[in-house]
Scaffold this motif. Sequence first.
Motif, PDB file in Angstrom:
ATOM      1  N   CYS A  78       0.827  -1.209   0.000  1.00 55.94           N
ATOM      2  CA  CYS A  78       0.000   0.000   0.000  1.00 55.94           C
ATOM      3  C   CYS A  78       0.865   1.265   0.000  1.00 55.94           C
TER       4      CYS A  78
ATOM      5  N   GLN B  76      -9.536  14.503  -6.602  1.00 52.11           N
ATOM      6  CA  GLN B  76      -9.474  13.097  -7.020  1.00 52.11           C
ATOM      7  C   GLN B  76      -8.296  12.372  -6.360  1.00 52.11           C
TER       8      GLN B  76
ATOM      9  N   GLN C  11      -7.490   8.086  -0.043  1.00 53.54           N
ATOM     10  CA  GLN C  11      -8.367   7.641   1.041  1.00 53.54           C
ATOM     11  C   GLN C  11      -8.837   6.201   0.798  1.00 53.54           C
ATOM     12  N   THR C  12      -9.149   5.892  -0.470  1.00 57.04           N
ATOM     13  CA  THR C  12      -9.575   4.526  -0.805  1.00 57.04           C
ATOM     14  C   THR C  12      -8.456   3.522  -0.528  1.00 57.04           C
ATOM     15  N   VAL C  13      -7.236   3.904  -0.924  1.00 55.47           N
ATOM     16  CA  VAL C  13      -6.091   3.021  -0.653  1.00 55.47           C
ATOM     17  C   VAL C  13      -5.904   2.837   0.854  1.00 55.47           C
ATOM     18  N   GLU C  14      -6.083   3.936   1.615  1.00 52.80           N
ATOM     19  CA  GLU C  14      -5.942   3.873   3.073  1.00 52.80           C
ATOM     20  C   GLU C  14      -6.969   2.917   3.674  1.00 52.80           C
ATOM     21  N   LYS C  15      -8.209   2.991   3.175  1.00 56.71           N
ATOM     22  CA  LYS C  15      -9.249   2.089   3.676  1.00 56.71           C
ATOM     23  C   LYS C  15      -8.917   0.633   3.335  1.00 56.71           C
ATOM     24  N   THR C  16      -8.421   0.425   2.101  1.00 55.84           N
ATOM     25  CA  THR C  16      -8.050  -0.936   1.697  1.00 55.84           C
ATOM     26  C   THR C  16      -6.936  -1.479   2.591  1.00 55.84           C
TER      27      THR C  16
ATOM     28  N   GLN D  99      -9.238  11.563  -2.822  1.00 51.72           N
ATOM     29  CA  GLN D  99     -10.212  10.469  -2.739  1.00 51.72           C
ATOM     30  C   GLN D  99      -9.568   9.104  -3.000  1.00 51.72           C
ATOM     31  N   ILE D 100      -8.679   9.074  -3.992  1.00 51.35           N
ATOM     32  CA  ILE D 100      -8.022   7.782  -4.295  1.00 51.35           C
ATOM     33  C   ILE D 100      -7.107   7.359  -3.158  1.00 51.35           C
TER      34      ILE D 100
ATOM     35  N   LYS E  40       0.679   4.175  -2.823  1.00 47.57           N
ATOM     36  CA  LYS E  40       0.447   5.591  -2.515  1.00 47.57           C
ATOM     37  C   LYS E  40       1.551   6.474  -3.090  1.00 47.57           C
TER      38      LYS E  40
END
Length: 549
Positions: free
Chosen positions: A434, A466, A472-477, A469-470, A438
Amino acid sequence: MMEAMATFRKIAIQDNPGHSPLARAADMRLAANLRFPSIREIEPALKTRRDYFSAHIHRETLSRELTEDHQRRGAPPESIRSAQKLAESDTCLVITGQQPGLLLGPLYTLFKCIQAVNLAHEWTRQGYGTVLPAFWNASEDHDRAEIDHAIWLDRDRQPVRYQVGLENLPQNLCVSAIPKAKVDLPGLIARVKQTVGHEPHCNFISSWIEESFSRSGDSLADWFDHLLWSLLPQSGLLIIRPEWAWLRSAAQPVLMREIENPTLAADEVNRAGKALIQVGLAQQIHKPETRASFFLLRNGCREAVHLEEPGFRTEEGERFTKEDLLRRLEKHPGDFSGNAILRPLIQDACLPTVATILGPGEALYHLQLGGLYARHHIPRPILVPRAGATFLEQRDKRILEKTGLSLADFSQEPKALVRMVIGRAGVEDSRDSCEHLKNEIEKTYQRLKDIADSIDPTVTPAVEKQRYQILQTVEKTENLLIRKKADREEILHRQIDSVGRAVRPLGQPQERVLCMVQFLARHGPDWVQDLGNALDSLQPGSHAIFVLS
């Protein structure tokens, strides 16, 4: 409730007989003071031992005395018939033994006893005469740490230790003199019901304990006898006690020779120990040169005897000449007790034994006794390494299959095993992946931001949004993967820890720690017969892994 039936499914064999110290020694060219007959030499060993019986053992007297002894102690009818058969000239014994542990002590005591029963019956079927099983109850032992407790596992596989309080008794009191009344029987039964009451045969355990307690004599050793006989009532098992009056008298010649030449035993045993080291085996015992090979008994206690010129001295300071002890032996043979190195000689001098079943430590111990056997002109019996077993439940087997772990791996801590399993599975740490993603996103959006600035700066905020947001998505994953990996590790740790507590309770092999309480509670009285059938297929010295269902 439907009764649980035990099925023993053998899934592996460990510790090949070739790894047994006895098997290794049998394949070596050993010095005379180490040599012994192995199981491969059954016919010549039988002849040598039978010639000895004929010359030194009065069978009719032995049979009569042992029959009366077993009747007095309440032995099963089959065991009494075994004692009667000893009057016949072709009858001999396969023997094993152990200290009389609480609730029969660790599982290996039962394994040794069942192996003696199986081997005796097998040799009888093969035409070697009438071969009977015997167990030497080492009731003169005074190492209470070996016999004052029993351990089993509860529903959560936590060890349950029940210990008898013996603090107010002399440290050197023989087990045969420790009253069974020291056991809080209601408290023991309550503890059993509290910890294995969920099992279908808990009531059988309670009745087994209570009935054997009520039928036995007054001591812990007496209770041990009846616990064992009640599990193997049809086996014809003879249980020999060293305080048996006939045996005391029969042992007089061995003890007389030790009194007359008290320094020889230490030299013989220690010389054999050095010879073992030279051939790559371990020296098991070192006998102090100033200690006699026997104890004196007084009020149920064993007193060590020291060699001190011009004679002998007890721990209490009482002194004897050689002549004093010889006269005492003649008049009061019950005042003498052989120590650990003399016990096998007394057994084989007085009883028609042809084979002895020994654990690994006992086997090495016995290898150092050749000089004593030779000096006393007692032919050695066949030495047979005991077989062993580890029991798994179905869920344990599934965990082993899933993780790829073997029982040998469980000498390590659960955390180390979790890392091993995850490493074998090739599971990578998500943090590095991850973080790399990032960094690549940051680099890419920086280029996009530069392009937006050059084309139309008003687009730049949208590009920045954007990017955020991307990321943040990686962080959640990443957080999801971390949580899932932690959950998996926690579940794996619980599963591995559960198996470890069952197969290596308190960090030791199962058979050396656990008694049979939890197994009888789950599988009932037929478990012992099923176990006998399962062990019958094992080679001496091997160790099987059985799945119980």
